[in-house]
Design an enzyme around this catalytic site. Structure first.
Site: not given
Ligand SMILES: *[C@@H]1O[C@H](CO)[C@@H](O)[C@H](O)[C@H]1NC(C)=O
Ligand SMILES: *[C@@H]1O[C@H](CO)[C@@H](O)[C@H](O)[C@H]1NC(C)=O
Length: 363
Positions: A184, A204-205, A226, A257, A259
């Site tokens: 991340d 990742d994010d 991500h 996104r 989530k």
């Protein structure tokens, strides 16, 4: 109330007086961990290039108003421990990276499993607990998560580079998967934070906003990971007043996104504004709003109230890869009217949107 009771009531509210570190107008120089204790007595701290011994945190607990100048690159020795590798705390700090690098030696840890398995990887690599400004710092090859940010008052982070691009390739320990995992860029549970004009290449994010309000993420470039995420949202947290603006997202799983965990309860996510973001080559979704995390588009939970998700202002223009979905929305507890007039997604195929409160959008 008697005078005595008034005094007692007053004293009950007097907080503990904590002695602030004595700030002296001098320049401290750090060329090894041995220099840190003396240097942080000064309100100017210069840091020369050195290697931090494996298994130790380079920790700066700064006096209010300190200016830090990074004058060389910092390399961290390798050991399988929890970390963090670097931590800085203090109020009204000016942290000038001058383009220098914190090198986490990620390839010595990477095994494609991140923090889900394999060897223990120090994470987050960089713990930022200052207010003020933090700029022009490069982080190379974080073992897993790069920055965690929990600022005590307003903080602007700008012109940062996170380069974990080497983690895109497999290595001898990653069984054919990208070697970097859970890398991340920024994990934020905080308020009054701006991150801008930064370049992030990871697995990742790009940023994960888990909690907090008044957070601005603007003019950044996110490659390989991500995407820009609100969440994952756990129980009893509030996220509100988030602005995601003018970012460029390239070859990520999804661009934008939200989530929320299917199992979460008592949480609220509201007032999220997307404007002027550009995305190219999304591998799975252009925009994904999903209340069934960790499942993707599974049965959503109803314990996170989600409202005020708007795409307004300058058009958000996102293209997705041929096998990807443009937009998917999977609501458990969504409410209100969402203005999506400034969202255009192209390529791939349409996803499923199962919330009727979205206005001015069709895919
Ligand atoms: C929404 O958040 C923005 C900052 O992103 C803030 O200026 C605005 O007042 C908020 N609106 C509401 C209704 O809370
Ligand atoms: C969205 O779809 C999911 C999965 O089919 C379903 O559980 C949920 O109730 C739907 N939500 C709305 C608002 O229709």
């Amino acid at each position: 109330m008697s005078a005595f009771l008034r005094l007692a009531a007053l004293l009950a509210f007097v907080p503990f007086i904590v002695a602030a570190p004595a700030a002296t107008d001098c320049t401290g120089t750090i060329s090894s961990l041995d220099d840190v204790d003396d240097a942080v007595e000064c309100t100017t701290v210069n840091i020369n290039s050195f290697t931090v011994p494996a298994g130790e945190t380079f920790e700066l607990d700064l006096a209010t108003g300190t200016t830090v100048n990074l004058l060389g690159d910092i390399t961290f020795g390798v050991k399988n421990w929890d970390g963090p590798l670097f931590q800085v705390s203090g109020k009204s700090i000016t942290f000038n990276g001058n383009g220098h690098t914190f090198n986490g030696n990620g390839p010595s840890y990477w095994d494609g499993q991140g923090t889900n398995g394999g060897v223990t990887k120090p994470h987050p690599m960089m713990k930022i607990k200052i207010s003020g400004t933090y700029s022009n710092v490069k982080v190379l090859n974080s073992p897993a998560h790069t920055y965690s940010v929990s600022n005590p008052a307003a903080l602007v982070m700008s012109q940062l580079t996170i380069d974990n691009s080497a983690g895109d390739a497999a290595n001898s320990n990653s069984d054919g998967d990208p070697a970097g995992h859970n890398t991340d860029g920024f994990d934020c549970s905080t308020t009054d934070l701006t991150i801008q004009d930064s370049t992030i290449h990871n697995q990742d994010d790009c940023i994960a906003i888990n909690k907090g309000s008044n957070i601005v993420f603007q003019r950044n470039s996110c490659t390989g990971g991500h995407g820009i995420s609100i969440g994952s949202i756990s129980s009893d947290v509030t996220v509100s007043g988030i602005t995601i603006k003018d970012n460029t997202i390239t070859n990520n799983d999804q661009a934008l996104r939200i989530k929320t965990k299917a199992s979460a309860t008592g949480a609220t996510v509201s007032n999220i504004t997307y404007s002027g973001n550009t995305g190219m080559g999304m591998r799975k979704f252009g925009v994904l709003i999903d209340q069934s995390y960790p499942d993707t588009l599974g049965t959503p939970g109803t314990g996170v109230s989600l409202s005020g998700v708007n795409f307004v202002g300058t058009t958000n223009s996102i293209s997705v890869a041929s096998g990807a979905k443009r937009v998917a929305v999977n609501c458990g507890d969504c409410s209100g009217t969402w203005d999506w007039s400034a969202l255009k997604v192209s390529g791939g195929s349409a996803g499923t949107i199962n919330y009727s409160g979205i206005e001015d959008f069709s895919q």
